[in-house]
Design a protein around this motif. Structure first.
Motif, PDB file in Angstrom:
ATOM      1  N   TYR A 348       0.846  -1.192   0.000  1.00 24.85           N
ATOM      2  CA  TYR A 348       0.000   0.000   0.000  1.00 24.85           C
ATOM      3  C   TYR A 348       0.884   1.246   0.000  1.00 24.85           C
ATOM      4  CZ  TYR A 348      -4.146  -2.782   1.088  1.00 24.85           C
ATOM      5  OH  TYR A 348      -5.174  -3.678   1.035  1.00 24.85           O
ATOM      6  N   ASN A 349       0.334   2.319  -0.511  1.00 22.03           N
ATOM      7  CA  ASN A 349       0.993   3.617  -0.447  1.00 22.03           C
ATOM      8  C   ASN A 349       0.493   4.378   0.770  1.00 22.03           C
ATOM      9  OD1 ASN A 349       2.513   3.334  -2.831  1.00 22.03           O
ATOM     10  ND2 ASN A 349       0.705   3.817  -4.061  1.00 22.03           N
ATOM     11  N   ASP A 352      -2.938   5.669   0.519  1.00 24.30           N
ATOM     12  CA  ASP A 352      -3.973   4.663   0.786  1.00 24.30           C
ATOM     13  C   ASP A 352      -4.290   4.608   2.276  1.00 24.30           C
ATOM     14  OD1 ASP A 352      -3.987   3.937  -1.915  1.00 24.30           O
ATOM     15  OD2 ASP A 352      -2.386   2.477  -1.614  1.00 24.30           O
ATOM     16  N   SER A 355      -6.229   7.745   3.184  1.00 18.10           N
ATOM     17  CA  SER A 355      -7.614   7.626   2.709  1.00 18.10           C
ATOM     18  C   SER A 355      -8.435   6.709   3.608  1.00 18.10           C
ATOM     19  CB  SER A 355      -7.623   7.100   1.271  1.00 18.10           C
ATOM     20  OG  SER A 355      -8.937   6.925   0.798  1.00 18.10           O
TER      21      SER A 355
END
Length: 378
Positions: A348-349, A352, A355
């Motif tokens: 994941y970034n 992400d 968010s």
């Protein structure tokens, strides 16, 4: 923090240290260039030794001293160019090279005692170089230059038959060179540090929120997103983010005014900063009353625990709004999202995680506010 001393240096040790580290590459380059330049001309003046003493006498009496200066200054220049010298090491190199050059100069002056008027001119030039062109602490330069001046005048008294008027004039001129050299060096110190201060202030203004002192979203996107993500991936550690929002902030602004609203935001930011790890965690003012916490090497349980502590502490503050007729209290809602880079093949970034935390925070809002919602991404 930015107060300057009599020598033009920052009074605050941490600020002075930051300035010196900022200037270190330039300082090393200047030290190396100046020492090589001075060494070349110092050796060139061997021609005057030959003219005054003859080749044989000059080779025996003055050339060893000039060669010692060349070897010392050349070695210090090589270290400045080729080795990552620390700030203190550059000062030491400058001081050693200057000391050897001045001692050798005194030796050469003794070997040519009929030319002290020319030696005085040479010493004046050396003092200017010491004050302005060889990077060193001003206090070190003053001690070296002052000592050299005193020793030189003592040699004049002992070895020459100059009149009192000539000696007095020579002494006053050398004192004048020392005085203006020190003042010019202090002025340079002041200007260079003022430039550094302005650069630091501009950087702070670009990276920090003016009200809370927290990092802003610009700093988040330019520096933190890639840095924290790459660090977590490289070491295979968990990374947790917490997005938090002050509840009913519009009602606080409407009923108490924007000044009180700013006071609430500042108090919340201070609470976040005080509860997080200095130099490890990061607090970002994400929006008007929204804040983002980035917690490296923190698992979901650690993020939940921190968020609960913050929620309870903020809700327990009865002083900010007091007993008011509107029934408003200082509370906040929290969304905690975590991803452990050691336990999953999926990557994941950081956006992400942010968010996910944002969605969890709004879920906490919908569930009644003053809550913590959390999840670990898989």
């Amino acid at each position: 923090m930015h107060t300057l001393s009599l020598t033009g240096e920052f009074v605050h040790p941490a600020t002075e240290s930051a300035f010196l580290e900022h200037q270190l590459a330039r300082t090393r380059a200047l030290l190396g260039f100046t020492l090589l330049f001075c060494t070349f001309f110092y050796l060139c003046f061997f021609v005057t030794d030959v003219a005054a003493l003859g080749m044989d006498t000059a080779l025996a009496a003055t050339f060893p001293a000039r060669l010692l200066v060349a070897l010392t200054a050349g070695s210090c220049a090589w270290l400045a160019y080729r080795r990552p010298l620390s700030v203190r090491a550059t000062w030491l190199a400058a001081t050693v090279a200057e000391s050897v050059a001045l001692a050798s100069f005194m030796h050469i002056a003794v070997q040519r005692p009929q030319e002290f008027h020319w030696h005085a001119m040479s010493l004046a030039i050396m003092l200017v170089v010491i004050y302005l062109y060889i990077p060193n602490r001003l206090s070190h330069a003053i001690v070296l230059a002052g000592t050299a001046t005193g020793v030189f005048l003592e040699l004049v008294l002992r070895l020459t038959t100059m009149s009192f008027a000539d000696i007095l004039t020579m002494g006053l001129l050398l004192v004048l060179v020392n005085t203006f050299g020190a003042l010019a060096a202090r002025r340079y110190n002041h200007v260079s540090r003022e430039e550094f201060r302005l650069q630091t202030d501009l950087k702070e203004a670009a990276e920090r929120d003016h009200l809370t002192g927290c990092y802003n979203r610009r700093y988040l996107h330019q520096h933190l997103l890639g840095l924290e993500l790459s660090r977590a991936r490289r070491f295979g550690r968990p990374l947790t983010v917490v997005l938090c929002d002050i509840d009913n902030f519009k009602l606080i602004n409407d009923n108490f005014g924007h000044t009180k609203g700013d006071e609430v935001i500042k108090a919340f930011a201070d609470l976040l900063a005080g509860a997080t790890r200095d130099q490890v965690d990061t607090v970002v003012r994400y929006g008007g009353e929204e804040f983002l916490l980035i917690l490296p090497e923190t698992d979901l349980a650690g993020g939940e625990h921190l968020a609960e502590r913050l929620r309870e502490a903020f809700a327990a503050d009865r002083l900010l709004l007091g007993d008011n007729a509107f029934g408003l209290r200082t509370t906040a809602s929290f969304g905690v999202a975590c991803f452990d880079f050691a336990n999953s093949q999926v990557s994941y970034n950081l956006p992400d995680l942010i968010s996910a935390a944002d969605k969890l925070m709004y879920e906490a809002k919908r569930s009644g506010r003053n809550r913590v919602e959390s999840m670990e991404l898989k």
